[in-house]
Write a protein that holds these residues in place. Structure first.
Motif, mmCIF file in Angstrom:
data_model
loop_
_atom_site.group_PDB
_atom_site.id
_atom_site.type_symbol
_atom_site.label_atom_id
_atom_site.label_comp_id
_atom_site.label_asym_id
_atom_site.label_seq_id
_atom_site.Cartn_x
_atom_site.Cartn_y
_atom_site.Cartn_z
ATOM 1 N N UNK A 130 0.809 -1.214 0.000
ATOM 2 C CA UNK A 130 0.000 0.000 0.000
ATOM 3 C C UNK A 130 0.839 1.258 0.000
ATOM 4 N N UNK A 131 1.932 1.222 0.744
ATOM 5 C CA UNK A 131 2.818 2.379 0.784
ATOM 6 C C UNK A 131 3.391 2.652 -0.607
ATOM 7 N N UNK A 132 3.804 1.584 -1.280
ATOM 8 C CA UNK A 132 4.320 1.748 -2.650
ATOM 9 C C UNK A 132 3.243 2.312 -3.569
ATOM 10 N N UNK A 133 2.014 1.829 -3.426
ATOM 11 C CA UNK A 133 0.921 2.384 -4.227
ATOM 12 C C UNK A 133 0.723 3.858 -3.886
ATOM 13 N N UNK A 134 0.780 4.162 -2.601
ATOM 14 C CA UNK A 134 0.567 5.542 -2.156
ATOM 15 C C UNK A 134 1.608 6.504 -2.678
ATOM 16 N N UNK A 135 2.840 6.022 -2.841
ATOM 17 C CA UNK A 135 3.893 6.872 -3.408
ATOM 18 C C UNK A 135 3.548 7.301 -4.823
ATOM 19 N N UNK A 136 2.769 6.502 -5.505
ATOM 20 C CA UNK A 136 2.378 6.790 -6.885
ATOM 21 C C UNK A 136 1.060 7.559 -6.964
ATOM 22 N N UNK A 137 0.409 7.759 -5.829
ATOM 23 C CA UNK A 137 -0.875 8.465 -5.831
ATOM 24 C C UNK A 137 -0.704 9.899 -6.292
ATOM 25 N N UNK A 138 -1.585 10.364 -7.153
ATOM 26 C CA UNK A 138 -1.486 11.750 -7.611
ATOM 27 C C UNK A 138 -1.842 12.724 -6.505
ATOM 28 N N UNK A 139 -1.122 13.800 -6.455
ATOM 29 C CA UNK A 139 -1.416 14.835 -5.475
ATOM 30 C C UNK A 139 -2.450 15.823 -6.006
ATOM 31 N N UNK A 140 -2.416 16.093 -7.296
ATOM 32 C CA UNK A 140 -3.281 17.129 -7.861
ATOM 33 C C UNK A 140 -4.628 16.581 -8.321
ATOM 34 N N UNK A 141 -4.689 15.305 -8.711
ATOM 35 C CA UNK A 141 -5.973 14.774 -9.166
ATOM 36 C C UNK A 141 -6.619 13.975 -8.039
ATOM 37 N N UNK A 142 -7.398 13.007 -8.337
ATOM 38 C CA UNK A 142 -8.223 12.351 -7.331
ATOM 39 C C UNK A 142 -7.530 11.158 -6.662
ATOM 40 N N UNK A 143 -6.961 11.353 -5.490
ATOM 41 C CA UNK A 143 -6.365 10.236 -4.766
ATOM 42 C C UNK A 143 -7.398 9.175 -4.394
ATOM 43 N N UNK A 144 -8.637 9.594 -4.156
ATOM 44 C CA UNK A 144 -9.682 8.638 -3.801
ATOM 45 C C UNK A 144 -9.964 7.687 -4.965
ATOM 46 N N UNK A 145 -10.021 8.238 -6.172
ATOM 47 C CA UNK A 145 -10.236 7.372 -7.343
ATOM 48 C C UNK A 145 -9.032 6.459 -7.581
ATOM 49 N N UNK A 146 -7.841 6.988 -7.387
ATOM 50 C CA UNK A 146 -6.632 6.179 -7.539
ATOM 51 C C UNK A 146 -6.649 5.019 -6.542
ATOM 52 N N UNK A 147 -6.983 5.316 -5.286
ATOM 53 C CA UNK A 147 -7.052 4.278 -4.252
ATOM 54 C C UNK A 147 -8.143 3.258 -4.570
ATOM 55 N N UNK A 148 -9.272 3.721 -5.077
ATOM 56 C CA UNK A 148 -10.338 2.795 -5.464
ATOM 57 C C UNK A 148 -9.859 1.858 -6.571
#
Length: 190
Positions: A130-148
């Motif tokens: 999850x941490x590795x996925x989180x490092x790739x999460x966008x800051x400017x767009x939708x982190x919630x959609x990325x996590x989903x």
């Protein structure tokens, strides 16, 4: 030759040539659900660990069949949140490679523990994924959609592992050996 044996023989060489965790460059732009969904498929490390969770949960049966994958997904989301909040988690790549090795060994050995122990093991490794996925999460767009997206992909990979458990005990144990060998190769930097 049976289809299960053929699949196992194909999987073993692929796993032996697995490189270091490759899905975590931190340098590409990602956005939204589709990028989140694609991330678990972008590295052999995530694929093997998440399928192994499904295989191992199916081997344990009972409550573990759903509880172990659910614990993985829940802890993976917590790990993603840690990264997104810039909180440190040391040795992420080592933890991911170790997860591939250990989960592969658990599948190969057909190791059965109670659901609570299986959940703890899965959750511990999931924090790193999850941490590795989180490092790739966008800051400017939708982190919630990325996590989903990465949550759905992970759940589907667990289901694929559970479904694959139907091919037979020896084939699954062979897959466990191949997964463990891949994890060892990742830990050794091959």
């Amino acid at each position: 030759m049976s289809p299960a044996r053929t699949r196992t023989l194909i999987l073993i060489p692929l796993c032996l040539f697995a490189g270091a965790a490759s899905a975590h460059t931190g340098h590409h732009a990602v956005a939204g659900f589709s990028s989140g969904f694609g991330h678990p498929f972008s590295g052999l490390d995530h694929l093997l660990a998440m399928i192994a969770v499904g295989l191992w949960a199916a081997q344990q049966g009972g409550r573990a069949l759903w509880a172990v994958p659910a614990a993985f997904v829940t802890a993976m989301l917590a790990g993603g949140a840690l990264a997104w909040m810039n909180l440190p988690l040391p040795h992420v790549e080592t933890g991911i490679a170790a997860s591939v090795l250990v989960l592969g060994l658990l599948v190969a050995a057909r190791r059965r523990w109670g659901a609570a122990i299986g959940m703890a093991i899965a959750a511990g490794f999931a924090l790193f994924h999850g941490y590795a996925h989180g490092l790739e999460m966008p800051q400017a767009s939708s982190p919630a959609l990325y996590a989903a997206g990465f949550t759905l992909a992970t759940a589907l990979l667990h289901v694929a592992g559970i479904a694959a458990s139907r091919v037979g005990r020896r084939a699954i144990q062979g897959a466990g050996v191949a997964i463990a060998a891949s994890g060892a190769a990742m830990l050794l930097g091959f």
